[in-house]
Scaffold this motif. Structure first.
Motif, short mmCIF file in Angstrom:
data_model
loop_
_atom_site.label_atom_id
_atom_site.label_comp_id
_atom_site.label_asym_id
_atom_site.label_seq_id
_atom_site.Cartn_x
_atom_site.Cartn_y
_atom_site.Cartn_z
N THR A 217 -7.04 -5.71 1.35
CA THR A 217 -6.25 -6.54 2.26
C THR A 217 -7.11 -7.06 3.40
OG1 THR A 217 -4.20 -5.37 1.70
CG2 THR A 217 -4.26 -6.51 3.82
N LYS A 218 -7.94 -6.20 3.98
CA LYS A 218 -8.79 -6.62 5.09
C LYS A 218 -9.81 -7.67 4.65
CE LYS A 218 -8.58 -2.39 7.87
NZ LYS A 218 -9.39 -1.33 8.52
N GLY B 240 2.68 -0.10 4.22
CA GLY B 240 2.48 1.25 3.70
C GLY B 240 3.73 2.09 3.85
N THR C 9 -5.66 -1.16 0.95
CA THR C 9 -5.77 -1.46 2.38
C THR C 9 -7.08 -2.17 2.71
OG1 THR C 9 -6.71 0.71 2.97
CG2 THR C 9 -4.31 0.51 2.98
N TYR D 147 2.47 0.76 8.61
CA TYR D 147 3.05 1.94 7.97
C TYR D 147 4.50 2.10 8.43
CZ TYR D 147 -1.63 2.80 6.41
OH TYR D 147 -2.84 2.65 5.80
N ALA E 100 -2.34 5.86 1.47
CA ALA E 100 -3.63 5.23 1.75
C ALA E 100 -4.39 5.99 2.83
CB ALA E 100 -3.42 3.78 2.19
N LYS F 288 -4.34 3.22 -3.39
CA LYS F 288 -3.69 2.64 -2.22
C LYS F 288 -4.65 2.51 -1.05
CE LYS F 288 0.34 1.89 -4.04
NZ LYS F 288 0.81 0.51 -4.25
N ASN G 29 -1.63 -9.31 4.72
CA ASN G 29 -1.27 -8.04 5.34
C ASN G 29 -0.82 -7.06 4.26
OD1 ASN G 29 -1.39 -8.56 8.39
ND2 ASN G 29 -0.12 -10.27 7.67
N ALA G 30 -0.65 -5.82 4.64
CA ALA G 30 -0.12 -4.81 3.73
C ALA G 30 0.95 -4.00 4.43
CB ALA G 30 -1.24 -3.89 3.24
N THR H 127 -2.38 -3.26 8.01
CA THR H 127 -1.49 -2.46 7.18
C THR H 127 -0.49 -1.79 8.11
OG1 THR H 127 -3.16 -2.05 5.48
CG2 THR H 127 -1.30 -0.54 5.57
N ALA I 50 0.86 -1.18 0.00
CA ALA I 50 0.00 0.00 0.00
C ALA I 50 0.90 1.23 0.00
CB ALA I 50 -0.94 -0.03 1.21
#
Length: 261
Positions: free
Chosen positions: A165-166, A183, A162, A241, A144, A158, A180-181, A239, A140
């Motif tokens: 992904t969920k 960021g 997210t 970060y 996002a 982006k 998962n992601a 996600t 991501a």
């Protein structure tokens, strides 16, 4: 003994930048990797560096579903299984909303969001059939959650990654597949080099990052290795970060740097 010994991974956008760092790190940790990219020369250089026993290449535009399916099948044909996927292929664009060309919008959304979906779809299908679980990681962006002037398409794409992904984590957890992601904030890559050549822009980014520096591809590869490994076996639908703390501040006002009124 490596953290990914015996595992097989796919990394899209794997010929340069964050993707390349992930491929290098995964191989160092014992994985074998299919490198998906549109850059055949970059793929060839990486095979020359790491060896054909450890990696193989798939020239693929992630908007082409048939090509994505062939890439996933190549992992099975070449290395016998699939355990990890990093859906990293993406592209940006810049324009004020009122002037944003539709073809540019479609390109950004097509590669960065629809392409991620297509990869995830076929990776998940293979992992479900295999029956041994796995880890899918989508790339991501800080964008996002952080709005940015001129980045309407990229931010929208982006943010979509997210939520995708969920939903994927919710659906695939019953098959022991984690989704998962990651960021990233500003990272030094070939994709950001042109933007960062604008005088003062990198300093403006760093000013907003409490840790006081931009990221390097290896920083992101470290986190990807954790998410790919069994060390993160309880983590899904997240996600993460990795932005030097820039998410607590704001993005630089890009219109001023690009001369947009």
């Amino acid at each position: 003994m490596g953290r990914l010994d015996g595992k097989v991974a796919i990394v899209t956008g794997g010929a340069s930048g964050i993707g390349r760092a992930a491929v290098e790190r995964f191989v160092a940790e014992g994985a074998r990797v299919i490198v998906g990219d549109t850059d055949s020369e970059g793929i060839g250089a990486l095979i020359g560096q790491l060896g054909h026993n450890s990696i193989d290449g798939a020239e693929v535009d992630v908007r082409d579903e048939a090509a994505v399916e062939r890439m996933v099948n190549q992992a099975i044909r070449r290395f016998g299984r699939l355990d990890i996927a990093v859906n990293n292929a993406g592209v940006g664009g810049f324009s004020p909303i009122q002037d944003y060309p539709l073809e540019d919008w479609d390109r950004v959304l097509g590669i960065s969001l629809t392409g991620t979906f297509l990869c995830l779809k076929h990776e998940a299908k293979r992992l479900i059939a295999q029956g041994t679980g796995g880890s899918i990681i989508n790339i991501a962006s800080l964008n996002a959650i952080q709005a940015t002037e001129g980045f309407a398409a990229y931010c929208a794409a982006k943010a979509g990654v997210t939520m995708l992904t969920k939903v994927a984590a919710l659906e695939l957890g019953r098959h022991k597949i984690r989704v998962n992601a990651v960021g990233p904030g500003l990272v030094h890559t070939p994709a950001t080099a042109g933007m960062l050549a604008i005088p003062g822009l990198e300093d403006a980014f760093i000013h907003e990052a409490p840790i006081g520096r931009a990221g390097e591809p290896e920083d992101i590869a470290n986190l990807l290795t954790y998410l790919a490994s069994d060390e993160s076996s309880l983590m899904t639908a997240q996600t993460l970060y990795i932005d030097g703390g820039a998410s607590v501040n704001k993005y630089p006002e890009l219109f001023g740097f690009f001369g947009v009124g």
